[in-house]
Design an enzyme around this catalytic site. Structure first.
Site, PDB file in Angstrom:
ATOM      1  N   GLY A  10       0.804  -1.213   0.000  1.00 36.41           N
ATOM      2  CA  GLY A  10       0.000   0.000   0.000  1.00 36.41           C
ATOM      3  C   GLY A  10       0.838   1.263   0.000  1.00 36.41           C
ATOM      4  CD  GLN A  11      -2.097   5.863  -1.421  1.00 35.13           C
ATOM      5  OE1 GLN A  11      -1.921   6.825  -2.158  1.00 35.13           O
ATOM      6  NE2 GLN A  11      -3.166   5.755  -0.658  1.00 35.13           N
ATOM      7  CB  THR A  80      -8.262   1.270   3.265  1.00 34.70           C
ATOM      8  OG1 THR A  80      -7.744   0.727   2.044  1.00 34.70           O
ATOM      9  CG2 THR A  80      -7.249   1.062   4.390  1.00 34.70           C
ATOM     10  CB  THR A 121      -9.257   6.275  10.021  1.00 33.25           C
ATOM     11  OG1 THR A 121     -10.083   7.149   9.241  1.00 33.25           O
ATOM     12  CG2 THR A 121     -10.177   5.314  10.776  1.00 33.25           C
ATOM     13  CG  ASP A 122     -10.740  11.133   9.210  1.00 37.78           C
ATOM     14  OD1 ASP A 122      -9.987  10.352   8.599  1.00 37.78           O
ATOM     15  OD2 ASP A 122     -11.740  11.656   8.674  1.00 37.78           O
ATOM     16  CE1 TYR A 146     -10.480   1.949   7.133  1.00 37.15           C
ATOM     17  CE2 TYR A 146     -11.306   4.200   7.290  1.00 37.15           C
ATOM     18  CZ  TYR A 146     -10.241   3.304   7.252  1.00 37.15           C
ATOM     19  OH  TYR A 146      -8.961   3.782   7.357  1.00 37.15           O
ATOM     20  CE  LYS A 150      -7.506   1.288  10.850  1.00 40.01           C
ATOM     21  NZ  LYS A 150      -6.298   0.425  10.741  1.00 40.01           N
TER      22      LYS A 150
END
Length: 313
Positions: A10-11, A80, A121-122, A146, A150
């Protein structure tokens, strides 16, 4: 330091591995693919040790940990795909990866006595109001599958470990994968007008810059909850799109200038419902980073410029 990085296809995982190599740490990557599946860009990650590891398989996790014997783990692997997580067939899959998979990593960390960096994550917040979310705020109310999975992963980490970092990020973009910038540039080539929402507010995060911070953090014992995005102020997705096209045009791509492409500002309601509800307020308070001696990330406008040049725009 020996560091195991999950999700290197992934990124973020890609950039964390390269940052570890720069600093002389022994980085090992893992993912579901039989071999490293990220972009073949010739950077260090493409040559570093890689292990095929399904994080939902506790035996596979234990086997990799026994080989790597890490001092720290950076847990980037996650489900994600926000909208597809809402589909009946995928809800359990998202939970298996984000919750059960995280628990397998946590157990292995506890057994190995190593520290863990968990990327969150937000989306663990409901996005109400306009006040930036404090990293130690416990008013969780995720709006989608999601975000819920998380958050449950956060709980697993915090309840079972003492040496952990939980770092929430938002609006991520990097060279190794799809993201909002790539989507905008692709759509902008084929359309004369695009509609982008103006009432979801946050700040972009460039994985290259975030990777530097992550390695800074795991080199310390300043554990706890943090928020991390680039600096440069809070913006809407519309603002981000306008700046993407402005910079692209400035780099010589006239198909993105105002004479060839109009960007229309719309509300989320006007844009149309997606499968997953999104938070309107994704402002994250990052002052805890500075209070603990960590260097803040560069402004997002500069990050965008560097990213566009790297991807060859």
């Amino acid at each position: 330091m020996k560091v195991l990085v999950t999700g290197v296809g992934g990124q973020l995982g890609h950039d964390v591995m390269n940052e570890l190599a720069k600093r002389g740490h022994e980085g090992s990557g893992s993912g579901l693919a039989a071999v490293y599946s990220g972009i073949p860009d010739g950077t260090a990650v493409t040559r570093m040790p890689y292990y095929c590891m399904d994080i939902t398989d506790s035996t596979a996790v234990e086997n990799v940990f026994s080989k790597v014997r890490p001092d720290a783990v950076v847990h980037c692997a996650a489900w994600t795909a926000v909208d597809s997580a809402e589909e009946n067939g995928n809800r359990e899959k998202a939970a298996r990866i984000n919750v059960d998979g995280t628990e397998n990593i946590v157990r292995a960390c506890r057994k190995a006595g190593c520290r863990l960096m968990y990327l969150s994550t937000d989306y663990v917040f409901d996005g109400r109001g306009d006040t930036p979310w404090d990293p130690d705020c416990k008013a969780y109310a995720p709006l989608n599958v999601y975000g819920r999975t998380k958050l449950e992963g956060e709980f697993v980490v915090a309840e079972q470990l003492s040496r952990y970092f939980i770092v929430r990020i938002a609006w991520v973009f990097g060279v190794n994968g799809n993201n909002f910038i790539r989507t905008m540039l692709r759509l902008g080539k084929d359309h004369e007008q695009l509609s982008v929402v103006n009432d979801q507010i946050g700040t972009p995060t460039y994985t290259y810059d975030l990777a530097r911070l992550i390695v800074d953090m795991i080199e310390t014992e300043k554990y706890g909850y943090y928020h991390a995005t680039n600096e440069g102020g809070y913006i809407s997705w519309y603002d981000f799109a306008v700046e993407i096209f402005r910079q692209a045009a400035e780099l010589g791509h006239e198909e993105y200038d105002k004479d060839h492409l109009q960007v229309r500002s719309v509300t989320t309601e006007e844009y149309g419902a997606s499968k997953a509800r999104r938070p309107f307020n994704s402002r994250l308070d990052k002052s805890k980073l500075k209070a603990n001696g960590f260097e803040l990330l560069p402004v997002w406008q500069d990050a965008l410029h560097r990213y566009l040049k790297i991807v060859g725009l």
